[in-house]
Design a protein around this motif. Structure first.
Motif, PDB file in Angstrom:
ATOM      1  N   SER A 151       0.830  -1.193   0.000  1.00  0.00           N
ATOM      2  CA  SER A 151       0.000   0.000   0.000  1.00  0.00           C
ATOM      3  C   SER A 151       0.870   1.251   0.000  1.00  0.00           C
ATOM      4  N   TYR A 156       0.589   3.483  -5.231  1.00  0.00           N
ATOM      5  CA  TYR A 156      -0.598   3.854  -6.013  1.00  0.00           C
ATOM      6  C   TYR A 156      -0.196   4.597  -7.282  1.00  0.00           C
ATOM      7  N   ILE A 187      -2.468  -2.840  -4.113  1.00  0.00           N
ATOM      8  CA  ILE A 187      -3.032  -2.044  -3.026  1.00  0.00           C
ATOM      9  C   ILE A 187      -4.320  -2.667  -2.516  1.00  0.00           C
ATOM     10  N   SER A 191      -5.038  -4.080   1.335  1.00  0.00           N
ATOM     11  CA  SER A 191      -6.175  -3.616   2.127  1.00  0.00           C
ATOM     12  C   SER A 191      -6.964  -4.788   2.700  1.00  0.00           C
TER      13      SER A 191
END
Length: 342
Positions: A151, A156, A187, A191
């Motif tokens: 993450s 991103y 990502i 999560s």
């Protein structure tokens, strides 16, 4: 038995890596079982199906050969089998054609699209010499994951940049593939795994990598990474599986091959032989909601008796051995297609 006609000029070492998987087995392997279901014929007049010899995008580049085979199929009024390779795949609009691909979005795929499993080697032949055995049901379900999950803002931006490059290549016609919305797979995985790890009712074994295959570049480190990957699947009842760049998960098939239970994040996936196999009896398909993922797994686990839990593992191993390897899969395709032709 289905009689197949193709352009055999492409069944050579030059195109070996691009050959339609079924033709690969018929030409390059020892296809004893397949010969009861398929045969290559030298003339189109005796054929049931015309097969594009190599993957669709590669074959398009050979304009004359492509056009000639397409015309011959139309004149003979025969169906065409097309193999579209790669993470994304290509949706074709050729008349009377059937497409074989690894993934895609179920809601966007027609009835003439067959999703193939990722054809992998048996992990018990290389990484798990102890052989298949069944885990006993524990009160606390064990779930594992080894792989690329990261993450953060920089990650991103990196994934979004890669997506923009893909879109640009499509626009410039440097890449012939279906359109895809941006999906930051690494990502998303991070999560979901974070949500699972925080639940005290789950026994989690997660090894998160910053790169695919841990960024391994040598044969030795790749083998060590793969060993850790399969050991974790073997030692945990459930494995979390979600899509990568393409809308399918190789890990899903690796989990079935080991004889464990995939927990598949549903991203509008179509699974192989979806009209034949009741996939709800082989895996847990979860909805896209990190807040409820643990509860979905716990409910599934608690609803299984000890005997059902053990039978599910055996059933998954048998399914992979008999149906999801290349020979078994194409035997099932022959049965389905013979029905379609009748």
């Amino acid at each position: 038995m289905l009689k197949l006609y193709t352009n055999t000029n492409f069944l050579t070492e030059t195109y070996r890596r691009q050959v339609f998987p079924l033709l690969f087995d018929l030409v390059y392997q020892d296809p004893k079982q397949l010969l009861d279901y398929y045969t290559l014929v030298p003339t189109i007049a005796t054929a049931d199906v015309v097969v594009f010899p190599i993957d669709y995008v590669s074959f398009l580049k050979h304009k004359s050969a492509f056009s000639n085979l397409l015309t011959a199929a139309a004149e003979a009024k025969l169906p065409i089998w097309i193999y579209t390779a790669g993470d994304y795949g290509v949706t074709t609009t050729l008349p009377n054609s059937y497409t074989f691909r690894l993934g895609g979005f179920d809601s966007q795929l027609d009835a003439n699209t067959f999703v193939m499993p990722s054809f992998i080697n048996d992990p018990y032949d290389t990484y798990l010499p102890q052989g298949f055995s069944i885990l006993k049901k524990e009160a606390q379900p064990s779930i594992g994951f080894v792989g690329h999950a990261q993450s953060g803002v920089l990650k991103y931006l990196k994934e979004y940049t890669n997506h923009l490059k893909y879109r640009l290549k499509r626009q410039l016609k440097l890449l012939h593939a279906d359109a895809q919305a941006f999906y930051p797979s690494s990502i998303k995985r991070a999560s979901y795994l974070k949500a699972l790890a925080s639940n005290k009712n789950l026994d989690t074994t997660f090894i998160l990598r910053n790169k695919y295959r841990a960024g391994s570049h040598t044969v030795l480190t790749q083998k060590e990474s793969a060993q850790q990957f399969y050991d974790t699947i073997f030692n945990t009842a459930y494995t979390f599986c979600s899509r990568g760049v393409g809308n399918f998960s190789v890990r899903f098939y690796e989990t079935l091959a080991v004889g464990r239970i995939p927990v598949l994040l549903d991203t509008d996936c179509r699974l192989p032989l979806h009209n034949q196999i009741d996939w709800s009896k082989h895996c847990l398909i979860i909805t896209d909601n990190p807040k409820t993922i643990a509860e979905q797994i716990l409910e599934f686990h608690y609803n299984l008796s000890e005997s059902q839990f053990e039978a599910l593992q055996q059933s998954n191993r048998d399914l992979w051995l008999n149906t999801l390897r290349r020979t078994g899969y194409f035997i099932e395709i022959e049965k389905q297609f013979n029905t379609l032709l009748q």
